[in-house]
Structure formats: structure tokens, C-alpha cells
Write an enzyme that holds these catalytic residues in place. Structure first.
Site, PDB file in Angstrom:
ATOM      1  N   LYS A  35       0.811  -1.220  -0.003  1.00  0.00           N
ATOM      2  CA  LYS A  35       0.003   0.066  -0.134  1.00  0.00           C
ATOM      3  C   LYS A  35       0.878   1.085  -0.080  1.00  0.00           C
ATOM      4  O   LYS A  35       2.107   1.092   0.341  1.00  0.00           O
ATOM      5  CB  LYS A  35      -1.030  -0.006   1.101  1.00  0.00           C
ATOM      6  CG  LYS A  35      -0.213  -0.022   2.524  1.00  0.00           C
ATOM      7  CD  LYS A  35      -1.045  -0.341   3.875  1.00  0.00           C
ATOM      8  CE  LYS A  35      -0.407  -0.493   4.998  1.00  0.00           C
ATOM      9  NZ  LYS A  35      -1.378  -0.963   6.179  1.00  0.00           N
ATOM     10  N   ARG A 131     -11.092   0.067  14.217  1.00  0.00           N
ATOM     11  CA  ARG A 131     -10.835   1.139  12.831  1.00  0.00           C
ATOM     12  C   ARG A 131     -11.633   0.440  11.458  1.00  0.00           C
ATOM     13  O   ARG A 131     -12.739   1.018  11.200  1.00  0.00           O
ATOM     14  CB  ARG A 131      -9.433   0.902  12.568  1.00  0.00           C
ATOM     15  CG  ARG A 131      -8.673   1.996  11.740  1.00  0.00           C
ATOM     16  CD  ARG A 131      -7.279   1.747  11.651  1.00  0.00           C
ATOM     17  NE  ARG A 131      -6.837   0.798  11.137  1.00  0.00           N
ATOM     18  CZ  ARG A 131      -5.591   0.368  10.658  1.00  0.00           C
ATOM     19  NH1 ARG A 131      -4.668   1.153  10.955  1.00  0.00           N
ATOM     20  NH2 ARG A 131      -5.005  -1.077  10.014  1.00  0.00           N
ATOM     21  N   TYR A 253      17.179  29.526   8.687  1.00  0.00           N
ATOM     22  CA  TYR A 253      15.895  30.222   9.360  1.00  0.00           C
ATOM     23  C   TYR A 253      15.889  30.230  10.806  1.00  0.00           C
ATOM     24  O   TYR A 253      16.424  29.224  11.560  1.00  0.00           O
ATOM     25  CB  TYR A 253      14.628  29.615   8.839  1.00  0.00           C
ATOM     26  CG  TYR A 253      14.152  29.827   7.427  1.00  0.00           C
ATOM     27  CD1 TYR A 253      14.064  30.918   6.994  1.00  0.00           C
ATOM     28  CD2 TYR A 253      14.129  28.724   6.641  1.00  0.00           C
ATOM     29  CE1 TYR A 253      13.572  31.390   5.773  1.00  0.00           C
ATOM     30  CE2 TYR A 253      13.714  28.763   5.300  1.00  0.00           C
ATOM     31  CZ  TYR A 253      13.452  30.018   5.025  1.00  0.00           C
ATOM     32  OH  TYR A 253      13.141  30.266   3.463  1.00  0.00           O
ATOM     33  N   MET A 301      12.540  24.234   3.216  1.00  0.00           N
ATOM     34  CA  MET A 301      11.937  23.497   2.362  1.00  0.00           C
ATOM     35  C   MET A 301      12.511  22.738   1.301  1.00  0.00           C
ATOM     36  O   MET A 301      12.160  21.447   0.955  1.00  0.00           O
ATOM     37  CB  MET A 301      10.833  24.448   1.434  1.00  0.00           C
ATOM     38  CG  MET A 301      10.012  23.696   0.515  1.00  0.00           C
ATOM     39  SD  MET A 301       8.689  24.690  -0.455  1.00  0.00           S
ATOM     40  CE  MET A 301       7.806  25.459   0.776  1.00  0.00           C
TER      41      MET A 301
HETATM   42  C1  LIG Z   1      -0.515  -1.756   6.777  1.00  0.00           C
HETATM   43  C2  LIG Z   1      -0.936  -2.962   7.069  1.00  0.00           C
HETATM   44  C3  LIG Z   1      -0.452  -4.131   7.284  1.00  0.00           C
HETATM   45  C4  LIG Z   1       1.318  -4.150   7.273  1.00  0.00           C
HETATM   46  O1  LIG Z   1       1.885  -3.783   8.374  1.00  0.00           O
HETATM   47  P1  LIG Z   1       3.387  -3.639   8.946  1.00  0.00           P
HETATM   48  O2  LIG Z   1       3.307  -3.119  10.165  1.00  0.00           O
HETATM   49  O3  LIG Z   1       3.972  -2.628   7.943  1.00  0.00           O
HETATM   50  O4  LIG Z   1       4.057  -4.977   8.682  1.00  0.00           O
HETATM   51  C5  LIG Z   1      -0.943  -5.537   7.627  1.00  0.00           C
HETATM   52  N1  LIG Z   1      -2.339  -5.512   7.756  1.00  0.00           N
HETATM   53  C6  LIG Z   1      -3.041  -4.401   7.694  1.00  0.00           C
HETATM   54  C7  LIG Z   1      -4.306  -4.366   7.860  1.00  0.00           C
HETATM   55  C8  LIG Z   1      -2.426  -3.269   7.357  1.00  0.00           C
HETATM   56  O5  LIG Z   1      -3.305  -2.063   7.432  1.00  0.00           O
END
Ligand SMILES: *Cc1c(COP(=O)(O)O)cnc(C)c1O
Length: 359
Positions: A35, A131, A253, A301
Site C-alpha cells: 500500500k 478502525r 531560518y 523546504m
Molecule cells: C499496513 C497493514 C499491514 C502491514 O503492517 P506492517 O506493520 O507494515 O507490517 C498489515 N495489515 C493491515 C490490515 C495493514 O493495514
């Protein structure tokens, strides 16, 4: 000289990390979580490298990420969409939605029944994240009426750990117990449980399909203990300019750094717009030929500044290392910035040239 920084991404190290996790998880399978563009590293290169290593299950968060990934990988490997398909939307038949509520179950099951062809999906049970996933009441309704699943071809039932990176946290064993109980009340399904850190918690967290992300990319899945994963990243950038300043002169800065001695200051074209977090001001450091060059002044930046007084041989155009190798790791930088390695990776900017190779 091209002043832009180069993010070196070691695909062989990612593949080796996947194999290491696959060996830990055997006989269960291990997916690749890619992802957010493979945590900022480039899913178009990372996912094929994982596939070549033997990975046959992939997870993305968004439908759009899955559509692009399917084009990258071609037919064959499972691509699951963690956030599911939008309510009422068909999604994409080449992808597998994660069903995150009883409403999702109803609508996908109904679509499968009316099409006369069971819809592939993953069923997500919430065991402590609050969640996504069916909550306890929804799980009970499903347990009481398995016919709600007619029309679905459930590949896995999954849950997600909230505290896997804290091995002693009581919620880990609690979630394992809740997951086992919830699965026992459903038709027999293959299970998907551990993320990266979960794979290091012991056999209670083993399942048919683990879902590591961060560990593939070299982030330590066992914080506080030595990192069992191979480093994947090196960020290098050339020195744009070097100037001499007298004692008492300030840098950057807010004039937050004042030189205590006559100093040489090198300027590098990396800044917070590139994901080099502003909270690293005064905290970063670069490696150059065995020396650590401290960062001075604020991160701006597009630029950072290093005190290179102790590296008299350094000249404009020379390359320094900002992340990886002898420089701080993403986890080191995260600790200094008050965040986690995941955020360092996913913040890497578009202006970095990404170079894929080994070493
Ligand atoms: C992002 C995610 C993972 C991977 O988690 P890591 O801690 O990066 O290994 C696995 N399962 C779900 C549901 C996630 O959202």
C-alpha cells in the site's frame, strides 16, 4: 552536476527480507503489503521483485492502487484491497475486496447471489483496533447465521494487531484469543493474522497468510531489539555549495544555529518538501568517508546545511549519505523526529531520483 538526491532502493534486500519472513512463517504463506506505493519506495518495482521472490499475495489500501498493481503484476497473484470497495460500487473483478462491516458482507453476498457466481473476498474481523472490520456485535450476528455468507467465496478471514511492536502488550494475547474464538464460530476459513511485528511474537500469531509491510523495507519489526531485517535504503545527495563563516555567525531560518568556531557549512538540496522532516532540524547528520557531518540549523523546504569543518577534503559536487550505510537509518531518523520509520519512508518526496539495484 545534477543537484537532486538519489534514493537507492535495494530490491535484492527487499526480496531477501521477504524470504526471511517466509521462512519464519512457514508453513503459512507470506503476503507483501505494498500500500501507499510500497511505503513510498515504488510499487511498480517493489511488487515485481517480491513476485520474483515467490510472493503470490499482495495487499494495497485503495482500489486505485490495486488497479495499477494488477497492470504491473498481470493476472495470477491475489491483490486484496484493505479499504474495500466503495459501498454499492462493483470495484474491480480482478481484485479482492476486504469486507470491513456486515453491510459490506450483505452487499457483496447479494451481488454474488444475483450473479450466480460467488464473489471472492476477505472477511475482516475487528479484535481491538476499532478502525475497520466487523465489530463484536456484527461477528455475533454472522456466527448466528452463516447463511449471510452465501454468495461469497471467502479466501481468508483476517484481523489486525494494534500493539504487535510491543511484544509484552496485553492486547496481543487478547486479540489472538478473540480472533481464535471468532473464527471458531464461523465456517472453517483460512486465516490471515500477523503484520511484520506479529511474525516475531510467537506461534499464537501464526496463520495461513501473514501480511508484513514495514519489515520488507528494512524497518525493525522488533523495536528495542537488534533489527533482524536487511537495510534497503540509502539516500545520497551532492554538496551544492560550501561557505566559510566566522565564529558568531548564524545559519538558516530563525538563526537557530550559531557557530562557536570559524566553520565550513555545506548546503544540500534536500528539505522538508522531500520528506526530510522539519522536526529533524539540528538532529540529522550525514556520512562522508567515515565521518559523521552534523546537521546545523533548520531544515528548510528545499535545503539542509551541514557543518563540514572537520571534513576539509569535501568539495562541492561530492556526495554525502543522508540515510542508510553509516548515516542514520530510517528508524534512527524517526526516533530523532518523534515518529516511526513508516512515516519517514512514506514521506519520501517525488523529487528524489529513485535508483533500483543491489547494494
Ligand atoms: C499496513 C497493514 C499491514 C502491514 O503492517 P506492517 O506493520 O507494515 O507490517 C498489515 N495489515 C493491515 C490490515 C495493514 O493495514
Amino acid at each position: 552536476m545534477d543537484p537532486s538526491a538519489i534514493l537507492h532502493i535495494d530490491l535484492a534486500a527487499i526480496a531477501e527480507n521477504w524470504r526471511l519472513l517466509a521462512a519464519r512463517a512457514a508453513p503459512g504463506a507470506v503476503a507483501g503489503v505494498v500500500k501507499a506505493n510500497a511505503y513510498g519506495l515504488g510499487a511498480d518495482r517493489v511488487a515485481p521483485a517480491l513476485h520474483a521472490a515467490g510472493c503470490r499475495h499482495f495487499f494495497v489500501a485503495h482500489l486505485a492502487e490495486g488497479i495499477v498493481l494488477r497492470e504491473t503484476l498481470g493476472p495470477g497473484p491475489m491483490i486484496a484491497v484493505l479499504n474495500g470497495f466503495a459501498p454499492g460500487a462493483d470495484g474491480d473483478a480482478a481484485l479482492v475486496p476486504v469486507l470491513n462491516s456486515l453491510g459490506d458482507v450483505h452487499s457483496h453476498a447479494a451481488a454474488g447471489r444475483s450473479a450466480g457466481q460467488a464473489r471472492r473476498a476477505l472477511l475482516h474481523l475487528d479484535t481491538g483496533m476499532a478502525r475497520l472490520g466487523l465489530d463484536a456485535a456484527e461477528q455475533a450476528r454472522l456466527a448466528a447465521d452463516h447463511s449471510l455468507l452465501a454468495g461469497l467465496d471467502l479466501l481468508y478471514v483476517m484481523t489486525h494487531l494494534a500493539c504487535a511492536d510491543e511484544a509484552d502488550h496485553a492486547l496481543n494475547t487478547e486479540q489472538a484469543a478473540r480472533f481464535a474464538r471468532a473464527c471458531a464460530a464461523l465456517p472453517k476459513l483460512r486465516r490471515s493474522f500477523a503484520n511484520s511485528s506479529g511474525l516475531f511474537l510467537g506461534s499464537d500469531y501464526a496463520s495461513d497468510l501473514s501480511r508484513p509491510g514495514c519489515a520488507l523495507y528494512g524497518i525493525n519489526p522488533t523495536p528495542g531489539a537488534p533489527n533482524p531485517m536487511r537495510q534497503v535504503l540509502r539516500l545520497e545527495a551532492p554538496v551544492l555549495q560550501i561557505r566559510d563563516i566566522p565564529a558568531g555567525a548564524s545559519v538558516g531560518y530563525g538563526a537557530s544555529f550559531v557557530a562557536a568556531r570559524p566553520s565550513r557549512i555545506a548546503t544540500i538540496a534536500v528539505g522538508y518538501a522531500d520528506g526530510y522532516l522539519r522536526s529533524l532540524s539540528g538532529q540529522g547528520g550525514a556520512a562522508y568517508r567515515g565521518l559523521i557531518l552534523p546537521m546545523v540549523g533548520r531544515v528548510s523546504m528545499d535545503l539542509i546545511t551541514l557543518d563540514v569543518t572537520d571534513a576539509p577534503g569535501l568539495v562541492p559536487g561530492d556526495t554525502v549519505t543522508l540515510i542508510g550505510g553509516a548515516a542514520p537509518s530510517p528508524d534512527d531518523l524517526a526516533a530523532r523526529a518523534g515518529t516511526i520509520g513508516y512515516e519517514i519512508l512514506t514521506s519520501f518526496g517525488a523529487r528524489y531520483r529513485r535508483a533500483y539495484g543491489a547494494g
